[in-house]
Design a protein around this motif. Structure first.
Motif: not given
Lengths: 190, 273
Positions: B172-182
């Protein structure tokens, strides 16, 4: 005040989980072969644990990672191959921790050249041993007991195709991470 | 994040689901070992029948099992192919230099093909019907003898279950960071290797830092609640061994007797060679 032992257990566990996560997120790894063998960041957390906590932490982290990978969707075709490809291949990465003390000392002295040299050597030790382990697993896999030269050659090509690039990436990533966030490594020495 | 990655566990209530994970793990390991003692064609038929029975009672459709084989099929076929062309014996159908296609080679090829497939199916059956957390308990139980050597298996299995427990959180956390970068306009999965690597760096630094923080907090919480690494702990999930668990191990005994008997009858081999 927490005991070092508890922190050790939790850190090894969480970093290993992180390694597993980095391995399964699709575009964080570059698949070369359909059945595994990809260039990914899976080894970085194991190396970090190894440099932080020394050989014991590294070995444990690697072993748990291997078991997790085997439990959650591992490819098993032969008992010997299974043991070599999962628990053994990842456990040996932890031997990078042999250079933990030296690496931490170099970082403390701000001796970047020496520090990167240490990281490179540590990662090289780990990946070389992993390569050897996968290599023999591959021989068992492809050859299953007959003395064909092809099995040896095929295993060599297959495994080096992703482990050599992985080596370069891991050295770069681990050195960079430690340089940028010295507290990743310097916090604990046993 | 998609849940399918985590374990290929298929919720269900079949007989196979209900067997104690320790019994299942032992039986699966035993079965894999036993496959290497099968000498003749009829023995393989016996093992195939048993495997099909296992897939049937697992209540999971056969197509799911076949999916497990798919990524490996080319490797398996290639390995079988080498085995076939490098083995000479019986009737030779075709031969050129060191390569030959012979009846004995084909037979050995059939054996190793079956061995590959059956091992994959049985280990898939194990992971499909056992939750990863139960498998951890089973591994812990099977490692217990190591305690006699002074190795602390309790700590080891604690690490294993914490890792397992934290995989979804970290995903989940990785997904959040990915979304933030996106959201900042980064497109992942494009460009050459070097460009892709550069995009990933700002992704892993926060992940590592937060993992470190999380570990420290969790260690504090454990200490506050009185956790001491060296003390014996009791477990929230208790495994209980019941009659059908013993029965499933007895079935392995029956399977072994079957293999021993069938190893006396090289029926197909006599006819072929």
């Amino acid at each position: 005040m927490q005991s070092k032992r508890t922190l050790f257990i939790i850190e090894v566990a969480i970093f290993t989980a992180l390694a597993f996560v980095l391995d399964i997120i699709p575009f964080l790894s570059f698949k070369i072969w359909p059945q595994g063998g990809s260039i990914s960041f899976v080894m970085i957390p194991v190396f970090i644990v190894a440099f932080r906590w020394g050989v014991k932490g590294g070995l444990l982290s690697g072993l748990i990672l291997g078991l997790l990978k085997m439990m959650i969707g591992g490819y098993i075709v032969h008992p010997v191959q299974a043991i070599l490809d999962y628990p053994v291949a990842f456990t040996v990465l932890g031997l990078a921790g042999l250079l933990a003390a030296a690496t931490q000392a170099a970082l403390k002295d701000n001796n970047t050249k020496r520090f990167i040299g240490m990281v490179t050597t540590g990662v090289l030790i780990g990946i070389t041993l992993r390569f050897i382990s996968h290599y023999f697993a591959g021989v068992v896999f492809f050859g299953s007991g007959i003395e064909t030269m092809n099995a040896w050659l095929y295993s060599l090509i297959y495994n080096s195709s992703y482990l050599i690039p992985s080596f370069v990436i891991n050295v770069a990533a681990v050195s960079f991470l430690f340089n940028k966030r010295p507290n990743l490594i310097a916090a604990t020495t046993k | 994040m998609n849940k399918l990655i985590l374990g290929r566990y298929f919720p269900g209530n079949s007989f196979l689901h209900r067997i104690d994970p320790r019994a299942k793990l032992l039986a699966a390991l035993y079965f894999i070992g036993l496959l290497f003692f099968v000498d003749y064609f009829v023995g393989f038929i016996w093992m195939i029948c048993f495997t099909l029975l296992v897939t049937k009672i697992s209540g999971v459709s056969l197509s799911i099992y076949l999916k497990g084989i798919k990524p490996l099929i080319w490797l398996i076929l290639m390995s079988v192919f080498f085995r076939v062309i490098f083995t000479v014996g019986g009737t030779i159908y075709f031969s050129k230099g060191p390569f030959a296609i012979s009846s004995y080679g084909l037979l050995l090829g059939f054996f190793s093909f079956n061995r590959f497939i059956l091992i994959i199916i049985i280990s898939t059956a194990l992971t499909l019907t056992t939750k990863p957390i139960d498998l951890t308990d089973a591994i812990d139980a099977l490692l217990k003898p190591l305690r006699l050597l002074g190795i602390s298996t309790a700590e080891f299995s604690l690490m294993l279950s914490i890792s397992l427990r934290f995989i979804p959180n970290l995903l989940d956390e990785t997904q959040k960071v990915l979304d933030a970068q996106r959201a900042r306009g980064v497109v992942f999965g494009e460009g050459n290797l070097l460009e892709q690597m550069k995009k990933i760096v700002p992704l892993i630094i926060p992940l590592f830092s937060s993992s470190l923080k999380r570990a420290e907090e969790m260690a504090d919480v454990l200490e506050v609640r009185g956790y001491q690494p060296s003390k014996k702990r009791s477990s929230f999930r208790q495994l209980s061994w019941r009659f059908h668990d013993t029965a499933s191990l007895l079935i392995m005994g029956v399977l072994t007797i079957g293999v021993i008997i069938l190893n006396q009858f090289p029926i197909i081999e006599q006819w072929l060679l």
